[in-house]
Write a protein that holds these residues in place. Structure first.
Motif, PDB file in Angstrom:
ATOM      1  N   SER A  31     -34.252 -55.118 -16.275  1.00  0.00           N
ATOM      2  CA  SER A  31     -32.974 -54.409 -16.347  1.00  0.00           C
ATOM      3  C   SER A  31     -33.184 -52.949 -16.748  1.00  0.00           C
ATOM      4  O   SER A  31     -34.060 -52.625 -17.545  1.00  0.00           O
ATOM      5  N   GLY A  32     -32.374 -52.071 -16.182  1.00  0.00           N
ATOM      6  CA  GLY A  32     -32.460 -50.647 -16.474  1.00  0.00           C
ATOM      7  C   GLY A  32     -31.447 -49.885 -15.652  1.00  0.00           C
ATOM      8  O   GLY A  32     -30.482 -50.461 -15.144  1.00  0.00           O
ATOM      9  N   ASP A  33     -31.658 -48.596 -15.513  1.00  0.00           N
ATOM     10  CA  ASP A  33     -30.735 -47.736 -14.768  1.00  0.00           C
ATOM     11  C   ASP A  33     -31.250 -47.420 -13.377  1.00  0.00           C
ATOM     12  O   ASP A  33     -32.446 -47.196 -13.183  1.00  0.00           O
ATOM     13  N   LEU A  34     -30.329 -47.383 -12.424  1.00  0.00           N
ATOM     14  CA  LEU A  34     -30.595 -46.868 -11.087  1.00  0.00           C
ATOM     15  C   LEU A  34     -29.972 -45.486 -11.063  1.00  0.00           C
ATOM     16  O   LEU A  34     -28.784 -45.327 -11.390  1.00  0.00           O
ATOM     17  N   VAL A  35     -30.762 -44.478 -10.737  1.00  0.00           N
ATOM     18  CA  VAL A  35     -30.286 -43.098 -10.713  1.00  0.00           C
ATOM     19  C   VAL A  35     -30.387 -42.571  -9.291  1.00  0.00           C
ATOM     20  O   VAL A  35     -31.442 -42.677  -8.663  1.00  0.00           O
ATOM     21  N   ALA A  36     -29.288 -42.034  -8.785  1.00  0.00           N
ATOM     22  CA  ALA A  36     -29.267 -41.394  -7.470  1.00  0.00           C
ATOM     23  C   ALA A  36     -29.164 -39.889  -7.689  1.00  0.00           C
ATOM     24  O   ALA A  36     -28.337 -39.416  -8.475  1.00  0.00           O
ATOM     25  N   ILE A  37     -30.028 -39.147  -6.993  1.00  0.00           N
ATOM     26  CA  ILE A  37     -29.990 -37.685  -7.039  1.00  0.00           C
ATOM     27  C   ILE A  37     -29.762 -37.212  -5.616  1.00  0.00           C
ATOM     28  O   ILE A  37     -30.512 -37.581  -4.705  1.00  0.00           O
ATOM     29  N   VAL A  38     -28.722 -36.413  -5.419  1.00  0.00           N
ATOM     30  CA  VAL A  38     -28.351 -35.934  -4.088  1.00  0.00           C
ATOM     31  C   VAL A  38     -28.349 -34.414  -4.081  1.00  0.00           C
ATOM     32  O   VAL A  38     -27.792 -33.788  -4.985  1.00  0.00           O
ATOM     33  N   LYS A  39     -28.984 -33.832  -3.067  1.00  0.00           N
ATOM     34  CA  LYS A  39     -28.939 -32.386  -2.880  1.00  0.00           C
ATOM     35  C   LYS A  39     -28.019 -32.108  -1.702  1.00  0.00           C
ATOM     36  O   LYS A  39     -28.240 -32.610  -0.597  1.00  0.00           O
ATOM     37  N   SER A  40     -26.967 -31.331  -1.948  1.00  0.00           N
ATOM     38  CA  SER A  40     -25.997 -30.990  -0.915  1.00  0.00           C
ATOM     39  C   SER A  40     -25.555 -29.549  -1.106  1.00  0.00           C
ATOM     40  O   SER A  40     -25.206 -29.151  -2.222  1.00  0.00           O
ATOM     41  N   ASN A  41     -25.598 -28.782  -0.039  1.00  0.00           N
ATOM     42  CA  ASN A  41     -25.224 -27.363  -0.087  1.00  0.00           C
ATOM     43  C   ASN A  41     -25.985 -26.605  -1.173  1.00  0.00           C
ATOM     44  O   ASN A  41     -25.441 -25.757  -1.854  1.00  0.00           O
ATOM     45  N   GLY A  42     -27.255 -26.963  -1.370  1.00  0.00           N
ATOM     46  CA  GLY A  42     -28.104 -26.282  -2.344  1.00  0.00           C
ATOM     47  C   GLY A  42     -27.866 -26.690  -3.795  1.00  0.00           C
ATOM     48  O   GLY A  42     -28.494 -26.153  -4.692  1.00  0.00           O
ATOM     49  N   LYS A  43     -26.961 -27.631  -4.049  1.00  0.00           N
ATOM     50  CA  LYS A  43     -26.663 -28.079  -5.410  1.00  0.00           C
ATOM     51  C   LYS A  43     -27.137 -29.513  -5.591  1.00  0.00           C
ATOM     52  O   LYS A  43     -27.183 -30.280  -4.642  1.00  0.00           O
ATOM     53  N   LEU A  44     -27.480 -29.879  -6.836  1.00  0.00           N
ATOM     54  CA  LEU A  44     -27.916 -31.236  -7.157  1.00  0.00           C
ATOM     55  C   LEU A  44     -26.799 -31.996  -7.861  1.00  0.00           C
ATOM     56  O   LEU A  44     -26.122 -31.459  -8.737  1.00  0.00           O
ATOM     57  N   PHE A  45     -26.635 -33.257  -7.467  1.00  0.00           N
ATOM     58  CA  PHE A  45     -25.656 -34.146  -8.065  1.00  0.00           C
ATOM     59  C   PHE A  45     -26.365 -35.431  -8.459  1.00  0.00           C
ATOM     60  O   PHE A  45     -27.279 -35.868  -7.774  1.00  0.00           O
ATOM     61  N   THR A  46     -25.946 -36.046  -9.559  1.00  0.00           N
ATOM     62  CA  THR A  46     -26.560 -37.302  -9.984  1.00  0.00           C
ATOM     63  C   THR A  46     -25.484 -38.338 -10.305  1.00  0.00           C
ATOM     64  O   THR A  46     -24.356 -37.993 -10.663  1.00  0.00           O
ATOM     65  N   ALA A  47     -25.881 -39.580 -10.162  1.00  0.00           N
ATOM     66  CA  ALA A  47     -25.038 -40.705 -10.567  1.00  0.00           C
ATOM     67  C   ALA A  47     -25.966 -41.771 -11.125  1.00  0.00           C
ATOM     68  O   ALA A  47     -27.104 -41.912 -10.665  1.00  0.00           O
ATOM     69  N   LYS A  48     -25.500 -42.514 -12.127  1.00  0.00           N
ATOM     70  CA  LYS A  48     -26.332 -43.526 -12.772  1.00  0.00           C
ATOM     71  C   LYS A  48     -25.532 -44.820 -12.869  1.00  0.00           C
ATOM     72  O   LYS A  48     -24.336 -44.802 -13.156  1.00  0.00           O
ATOM     73  N   LYS A  49     -26.211 -45.943 -12.629  1.00  0.00           N
ATOM     74  CA  LYS A  49     -25.576 -47.260 -12.724  1.00  0.00           C
ATOM     75  C   LYS A  49     -26.561 -48.214 -13.387  1.00  0.00           C
ATOM     76  O   LYS A  49     -27.723 -48.278 -13.009  1.00  0.00           O
ATOM     77  N   ALA A  50     -26.095 -48.926 -14.383  1.00  0.00           N
ATOM     78  CA  ALA A  50     -26.933 -49.936 -15.038  1.00  0.00           C
ATOM     79  C   ALA A  50     -27.062 -51.148 -14.111  1.00  0.00           C
ATOM     80  O   ALA A  50     -26.070 -51.584 -13.525  1.00  0.00           O
ATOM     81  N   ILE A  51     -28.294 -51.634 -13.966  1.00  0.00           N
ATOM     82  CA  ILE A  51     -28.520 -52.836 -13.167  1.00  0.00           C
ATOM     83  C   ILE A  51     -29.181 -53.877 -14.061  1.00  0.00           C
ATOM     84  O   ILE A  51     -29.981 -53.550 -14.928  1.00  0.00           O
ATOM     85  N   LYS A  52     -28.789 -55.122 -13.859  1.00  0.00           N
ATOM     86  CA  LYS A  52     -29.294 -56.198 -14.701  1.00  0.00           C
ATOM     87  C   LYS A  52     -30.099 -57.171 -13.852  1.00  0.00           C
ATOM     88  O   LYS A  52     -29.633 -57.642 -12.827  1.00  0.00           O
TER      89      LYS A  52
END
Length: 66
Positions: free
Chosen positions: A38-59
């Motif tokens: 168990s831990g975190d799934l982290v998504a990193i997205v680069k769009s229009n030269g900017k970085l965005f992140t989202a995190k979701k705990a997975i078990k």
């Protein structure tokens, strides 16, 4: 969307997937990955030269991939 990276924090190699998308491709992906515990799934997205992140705990349940 230019790039997408997926990281699983508790895996021995956290970088699970990385995609570099062409302008004609829709910025959406789907994968299957083995997760050790168990831990975190982290998504990193680069769009229009900017970085965005989202995190979701997975078990990971008993009898899973661990």
């Amino acid at each position: 969307v230019e790039k997408i990276a997926l990281l699983v924090s508790e895996n021995s190699t956290p970088l699970t997937a990385s995609f570099e998308l062409q302008p004609t491709v829709k910025g959406m992906i789907s994968i299957r990955a083995k997760v050790g515990k168990s831990g975190d799934l982290v998504a990193i997205v680069k769009s229009n030269g900017k970085l965005f992140t989202a995190k979701k705990a997975i078990k990971v349940t008993l009898g899973g991939c661990g």
